[in-house]
Design a protein around this motif. Sequence first.
Motif, PDB file in Angstrom:
ATOM      1  N   ASP A  85      34.204  38.089  33.312  1.00 14.11           N
ATOM      2  CA  ASP A  85      34.216  38.097  34.777  1.00 14.11           C
ATOM      3  C   ASP A  85      35.236  37.132  35.362  1.00 14.11           C
ATOM      4  O   ASP A  85      35.777  37.374  36.446  1.00 14.11           O
ATOM      5  N   ASP A  86      35.539  36.038  34.655  1.00 18.65           N
ATOM      6  CA  ASP A  86      36.422  35.029  35.236  1.00 18.65           C
ATOM      7  C   ASP A  86      37.875  35.483  35.307  1.00 18.65           C
ATOM      8  O   ASP A  86      38.631  35.030  36.168  1.00 18.65           O
ATOM      9  N   ASN A  87      38.310  36.380  34.423  1.00 19.00           N
ATOM     10  CA  ASN A  87      39.710  36.824  34.478  1.00 19.00           C
ATOM     11  C   ASN A  87      39.843  38.328  34.693  1.00 19.00           C
ATOM     12  O   ASN A  87      40.913  38.889  34.524  1.00 19.00           O
ATOM     13  N   LYS A  88      38.724  38.988  35.044  1.00 15.28           N
ATOM     14  CA  LYS A  88      38.767  40.440  35.235  1.00 15.28           C
ATOM     15  C   LYS A  88      39.685  40.814  36.392  1.00 15.28           C
ATOM     16  O   LYS A  88      40.514  41.726  36.293  1.00 15.28           O
ATOM     17  N   GLN A  89      39.584  40.102  37.530  1.00 17.97           N
ATOM     18  CA  GLN A  89      40.396  40.430  38.692  1.00 17.97           C
ATOM     19  C   GLN A  89      41.874  40.193  38.419  1.00 17.97           C
ATOM     20  O   GLN A  89      42.734  40.970  38.854  1.00 17.97           O
ATOM     21  N   ALA A  90      42.183  39.123  37.688  1.00 17.06           N
ATOM     22  CA  ALA A  90      43.583  38.845  37.372  1.00 17.06           C
ATOM     23  C   ALA A  90      44.171  39.937  36.484  1.00 17.06           C
ATOM     24  O   ALA A  90      45.314  40.369  36.680  1.00 17.06           O
ATOM     25  N   ASP A 143      34.856  45.423  27.635  1.00 20.61           N
ATOM     26  CA  ASP A 143      34.992  44.893  28.989  1.00 20.61           C
ATOM     27  C   ASP A 143      35.756  43.585  28.971  1.00 20.61           C
ATOM     28  O   ASP A 143      36.056  43.024  27.911  1.00 20.61           O
ATOM     29  N   TYR A 202      43.097  43.065  36.330  1.00 20.70           N
ATOM     30  CA  TYR A 202      43.237  44.267  37.152  1.00 20.70           C
ATOM     31  C   TYR A 202      44.508  44.206  37.996  1.00 20.70           C
ATOM     32  O   TYR A 202      45.238  45.195  38.130  1.00 20.70           O
ATOM     33  N   SER A 203      44.775  43.038  38.584  1.00 18.16           N
ATOM     34  CA  SER A 203      45.989  42.895  39.401  1.00 18.16           C
ATOM     35  C   SER A 203      47.247  43.096  38.563  1.00 18.16           C
ATOM     36  O   SER A 203      48.204  43.741  38.995  1.00 18.16           O
ATOM     37  N   ARG A 204      47.242  42.536  37.354  1.00 14.42           N
ATOM     38  CA  ARG A 204      48.407  42.703  36.483  1.00 14.42           C
ATOM     39  C   ARG A 204      48.586  44.166  36.085  1.00 14.42           C
ATOM     40  O   ARG A 204      49.708  44.684  36.059  1.00 14.42           O
TER      41      ARG A 204
END
Length: 326
Positions: free
Chosen positions: A211-216, A208, A218-220
């Motif tokens: 949590d702090d960079n998961k969204q970034a 996995d 996913y966007s990339r």
Amino acid sequence: MEEKKKKRKRLGAVKYIVLVLVILVLGNGLIICQENEYKLIRQFGKVQRVISTAGLSMKIPFIQSVDTIPKEILMYDLPASDVITSDKKSMIVDSYVLWRVTDPLKFTQTLSGSIYNAENRINAVVYNATKNTVSNMTQDEVIKSRDGKMTVTISETEEEVESNDLVLEEKETVIDIKSLTEEIMDSLGDVASQYGIVILTVEVKKLDLPDDNKQAVYSRMISERENIAAQYTAEGASQAQMIQNTTDKEVSIMLSEANAQAEQIIAEGEAEYMRILSDAYADESRSDFYSFVRSLDAAKESLRGSNEKTLILPSNSPIAQIFAGN
């Protein structure tokens, strides 16, 4: 009589005590080894021998002691740990290890025969191997090597010989790649053998992102997939345009050839028509009729149209002479 009874009681008590002592000696000297364990026989703290086969054995009562070492496959659940990929991305790896004791004597000498000590050592060596493996891979490579297989779509252009058509086909191909488990096991080597144990496998339960960079991330990844989709769309449009241009060219060539062939057939027909007329009216007896027909055709062409027309001819005109009966 009373003396005899007392002697019998004392004798019975002695026999009972002796029997109890015999049972205690035999019980302390008897060793039962199960299929899933090793037995280490110690004398004054030093290991005298190792029993690795199931069955009954004997030891010196009250002098020698017995330690039990598990022989079956054990599982150790490692705590989740953070690792850094070669492209400086942080990932969380949660895994477990299957291991077993292969050399109980060495296991006892290096780890004091303690499962707790063995798990601490396994935790250290597996974490180092995982960290070294992941640090040499990019984040995409780590994700792709999760299961050891990768499905890719390959576009292939094939030409059909009979119809001369270009056909674009997409095929899904499963490529076997080295899994993350295999990479970690290669990095481990036989480092655990020095402790008398063997690590059978390291399985990754969870891979996995923090949590702090998961969204970034996913966007990339979405952006990269959109770029790949746009590339596929552009390649498909290019292939479609090539096919359309090839088809249009073939249609133009076919139409040009058909028109040329039609013109040739018309010219041959007209030539045949003129030959037939020439043969038909070559005789002087038929020339007057031929002149009459041609004059009628000329008059018909002159009067062609939707408006009413009047044909005015001079008296010396061949057509007028024909109409006048001269």
